[in-house]
Design an enzyme around this catalytic site. Structure first.
Site, PDB file in Angstrom:
ATOM      1  N   ASP A  12      17.157  11.467 -70.690  1.00  0.00           N
ATOM      2  CA  ASP A  12      16.230  10.753 -71.575  1.00  0.00           C
ATOM      3  C   ASP A  12      14.879  10.623 -70.898  1.00  0.00           C
ATOM      4  O   ASP A  12      14.756   9.959 -69.862  1.00  0.00           O
ATOM      5  CB  ASP A  12      16.791   9.357 -71.880  1.00  0.00           C
ATOM      6  CG  ASP A  12      18.015   9.427 -72.771  1.00  0.00           C
ATOM      7  OD1 ASP A  12      17.887   9.936 -73.896  1.00  0.00           O
ATOM      8  OD2 ASP A  12      19.100   8.998 -72.331  1.00  0.00           O
ATOM      9  N   ASP A  37      23.344   9.676 -80.867  1.00  0.00           N
ATOM     10  CA  ASP A  37      22.908   9.078 -79.599  1.00  0.00           C
ATOM     11  C   ASP A  37      22.641   7.583 -79.750  1.00  0.00           C
ATOM     12  O   ASP A  37      21.748   7.181 -80.499  1.00  0.00           O
ATOM     13  CB  ASP A  37      21.616   9.814 -79.165  1.00  0.00           C
ATOM     14  CG  ASP A  37      21.111   9.384 -77.794  1.00  0.00           C
ATOM     15  OD1 ASP A  37      21.763   8.551 -77.146  1.00  0.00           O
ATOM     16  OD2 ASP A  37      20.051   9.906 -77.387  1.00  0.00           O
TER      17      ASP A  37
END
Ligand code: DX5
Ligand code: ZN
Length: 217
Positions: free
Chosen positions: A35, A175
């Site tokens: 991320d 996610d």
């Protein structure tokens, strides 16, 4: 198709990063989800190019890069050179989404479009045949450890129908907030890939959690 598990290193213990990389390499995890945040698109900052390069040195598993940054088109080459195999760009961060999708493909990488919880899947109908993945955010992006937003179940179903209708080969990746209570329904509604951070890394036996998340396969 076999289901894919992509642990998010945002929840890894950075003081023992090599230990966590080794654990993932030995586990049934399929990809490493990284991320990338810029303090602008989201209220958090995470990893840079050198972090990705260092992860790449220690694994053969695909590096799944989730860009939570503004103007991602300016840095695609840097992410490729750092070792990204897949790049997800946010629908909400791109003025020229189609152009950026093709820029990523030009570099030989797989491309995904990420959508925030408020973004309709129907906005993707004109590019659904050009992409490899849709990354459906089931939390607002920026932090791990948040609660799964229940509306995501319907969203995944609608997206699956759109993909079938358009005869697209895009896979659905979900996610945020995935845990042992909701993962089954997320898969059942049409997800192909699950990202998971805190559920995996906060457990004393993360390999076992990864195995459980794959049990539906
Ligand atoms: C959130 C990130 C996620 C996050 C997932 O912005 O995109 O990948 O790390 O963490 P959990 O599974 O804890 O929600
Ligand atoms: Zn992510």
């Amino acid at each position: 198709m076999k289901k894919i598990i992509a642990p998010s290193l945002l929840s890894a213990n950075l003081s023992f990063l090599y230990r966590d990389i080794k654990m993932l390499n030995e586990s049934e995890a399929d990809w490493f989800h990284l991320d990338i945040m810029d303090l602008s698109f989201v209220d958090n900052i995470s990893f840079g190019f050198s972090f990705i390069k260092n992860i790449k040195k220690f694994t053969h598993k695909p590096i799944d890069v989730h860009l939570m940054i503004v103007k991602p088109e300016l840095y695609i080459k840097n992410f490729k050179d750092s070792g990204a195999d897949h790049i997800h760009i946010h629908y909400e961060a791109c003025y020229h989404l189609h152009k950026t999708i093709f820029l990523i493909k030009k570099y030989g990488l797989k491309v995904g479009v990420a959508i925030n919880p408020h973004t309709s899947i129907f906005l993707l109908q004109d590019i659904i045949n050009d992409i490899d993945f849709v990354l459906v955010m089931s939390v607002n992006p920026g932090f791990s450890g948040q609660e799964f937003i229940d509306n995501t179940y319907d969203k995944i179903k609608d997206l699956k129908n759109l993909i079938l209708k358009k005869n697209s080969s895009a896979l659905i990746e979900v996610d945020g907030g995935i845990n042992l209570k909701n993962y089954f329904l997320v898969f059942k509604n049409g997800a192909d890939i699950l990202v998971s951070g805190s559920t995996i890394f906060s457990n004393s036996n993360p390999k076992n959690i990864i195995r459980k998340l794959k049990e539906i396969s």
